[in-house]
Design an enzyme around this catalytic site. Structure first.
Site, short mmCIF file in Angstrom:
data_model
loop_
_atom_site.label_atom_id
_atom_site.label_comp_id
_atom_site.label_asym_id
_atom_site.label_seq_id
_atom_site.Cartn_x
_atom_site.Cartn_y
_atom_site.Cartn_z
CG ASP A 27 -0.36 -5.77 -8.70
OD1 ASP A 27 0.54 -5.28 -7.81
OD2 ASP A 27 -1.54 -5.77 -8.28
CD GLU A 72 -6.57 -3.56 -11.71
OE1 GLU A 72 -5.82 -3.94 -12.43
OE2 GLU A 72 -7.12 -4.18 -10.50
CB SER A 77 -5.22 -13.18 -11.72
OG SER A 77 -6.30 -12.54 -10.97
CE1 TYR A 90 -5.03 -1.68 -3.12
CE2 TYR A 90 -6.18 0.17 -4.42
CZ TYR A 90 -5.00 -0.55 -4.33
OH TYR A 90 -3.91 -0.36 -4.75
CB SER A 133 -11.74 -16.45 -20.59
OG SER A 133 -11.18 -17.25 -19.50
CG HIS A 176 -2.03 -0.97 0.89
ND1 HIS A 176 -2.97 -0.94 0.38
CD2 HIS A 176 -2.28 -2.45 1.32
CE1 HIS A 176 -4.03 -1.78 0.14
NE2 HIS A 176 -3.22 -2.72 0.92
C1 GLA Z 1 -3.03 -4.59 -4.85
C2 GLA Z 1 -2.54 -3.25 -6.03
C3 GLA Z 1 -1.43 -2.81 -5.95
C4 GLA Z 1 -0.83 -2.41 -4.67
C5 GLA Z 1 -1.28 -3.70 -3.41
C6 GLA Z 1 -0.81 -3.38 -2.32
O1 GLA Z 1 -2.04 -5.55 -5.52
O2 GLA Z 1 -2.99 -3.87 -7.18
O3 GLA Z 1 -1.40 -1.42 -6.93
O4 GLA Z 1 -1.54 -1.12 -4.13
O5 GLA Z 1 -2.80 -3.77 -3.76
O6 GLA Z 1 0.39 -3.02 -2.00
#
Ligand code: GLA
Length: 396
Positions: free
Chosen positions: A171, A159, A126, A220, A67, A34
């Site tokens: 990610d 996203e 994923s 989140y 898919s 985070h």
């Molecule tokens: C998810 C989000 C990332 C990051 C993490 C927490 O994976 O996609 O961007 O914020 O949570 O570290």
């Protein structure tokens, strides 16, 4: 890795054409949770679980996306201005196509087949892998190759804007920049990165609690808003502050009274987590695995108590890991609220660790966890058909 073996055959059977195949890896984050959307530091590595995309061009401007994991196909007209999210898996690839278009990539119609090896909702990214594999596949089809940093940004934007999860860039970035045997220390403000070698003496093991996490609903986006609130308050005191990256521990403590208790706790996690990432990178550079493991343990406590994104099953998995022989460190990884833990374990104890944690977790919860020793993998790339055949043979 079943998808690697048959995706080209499946594609031929479905669409009657020879596809090109791309794959993008999932990731685990070793430390720095985070912090990415606070312009801080993270240290993920790509893992050898992949999302596979087979693609061939169409004559029209239609995208047909199937898919093998879901019954419904998605079909969109690239020229339409009416494309809306459907709140399902296909929002990820469709969102990416729209972003590429907006960025001026001259997309053409395509048939696509997607297969994922990465367990969904396991906190192993994923979502980013499907975005990245789609982005590479669609972009390369046009002969147009945006650079990898730009691609990571596009996927993140898809996203954020189309799927509706306000994720940071970690990610997508690692899925595009992973390197075998290495983790990546990433500065999420400048996007400068350094590859850090994973020492031979240790194995990285993921333990999936099987409690699904979800970044679209849940806490989140709320955590992100709480961090923004902390920045707004602190900026009133010190106008130069752009994100929590600019906040020192000293400044935060001095002005604690200007923040609500919750906002203070969130900010404290981020400020100290950034310090932990830098310390962990130094520990790896000098081969001090013990120190790295201590940082992981502190990170977990902070995510549990200050950022409040852990859950009972993740805490249990970490507690059980900490009771095993040969463990350097254990923590939740990814966004939280379920998903997986990441464990750094002395190589020779990897098997006993996996067995013991699996059986004690199952005994306590009745849930069979998925436990994998993961190898730090290369970032997303096209896959040669000869490589697919090779892998198919190995599995026969
Ligand atoms: C998810 C989000 C990332 C990051 C993490 C927490 O994976 O996609 O961007 O914020 O949570 O570290």
């Amino acid at each position: 890795m079943r998808g690697s073996t048959s995706i080209a055959d499946e594609f031929r059977a479905k669409f009657g054409a020879n596809p090109r195949v791309y794959r993008a890896p999932g990731r685990v984050n070793l430390i720095g949770e985070h912090t990415d959307y606070n312009e801080g530091f993270v240290m993920p590595m790509a893992v050898d679980f992949y999302c596979w995309v087979a693609i061939s061009p169409r004559e029209d401007q239609r995208l047909v996306i199937c898919s093998d994991g879901f019954p419904d196909a998605a079909e969109v007209e690239l020229n339409s201005s009416e494309i809306r999210p459907r709140k399902t898996w296909s929002d990820y690839p469709v969102g990416v196509a729209l972003q590429l278009k907006q960025a001026g990539v001259p997309l053409r119609g395509a048939n696509m087949l997607i297969h994922g090896d990465i367990p969904m909702g396991a906190g192993l990214s994923s979502s980013a892998a499907i975005e990245v594999a789609t982005a590479l596949a669609l972009a390369e089809q046009t002969g147009h190759f945006p650079d990898r940093v730009q691609l990571a940004r596009l996927c993140q934007k898809a996203e954020n804007e189309f799927v509706g999860a306000r994720v940071g860039i970690m990610d997508q970035f690692i899925s595009l920049h992973g390197r075998k045997n290495h983790a990546l220390l990433l500065d999420c403000r400048s996007l400068h990165f350094e590859l850090v070698a994973i020492p031979e003496c240790a194995r990285l093991i993921t333990c999936n609690t099987m409690v699904k996490h979800d970044l679209v609903s849940g806490g989140y986006n709320q955590r992100r808003a709480e961090c923004e609130e902390a920045v707004r308050r602190l900026r009133e005191i010190k106008p130069g502050i752009r994100s929590l990256r600019d906040v020192t521990l000293e400044l935060l403590e001095r002005h604690r009274g200007s923040l609500s208790e919750i906002t203070y706790k969130r900010a404290l996690h981020v400020v100290k987590e950034n310090e932990r990432v830098l310390d962990a990178a130094e520990a790896l550079r000098t081969g001090d695995v013990e120190r790295f493991g201590k940082g992981m343990a502190e990170s977990h406590r902070s995510l549990r108590d200050l950022y409040e994104v852990s859950c009972a099953e993740l805490d249990l998995m970490v507690d059980q890991a900490n009771r095993q022989e040969g463990v350097y460190g254990a923590r939740m990884t990814g966004g939280g609220f379920g998903g997986s833990t990441i464990n750094l374990v002395k190589s020779r104890f990897a098997d006993s660790f996996a067995e013991n944690v699996a059986s004690s977790y199952q005994k306590e919860t009745g849930i069979v966890p998925q436990i994998d020793v993961c190898a730090p993998a290369e970032g997303a790339a096209p896959v040669a058909l000869s490589e697919l055949r090779e892998q198919a043979k190995k599995q026969e």
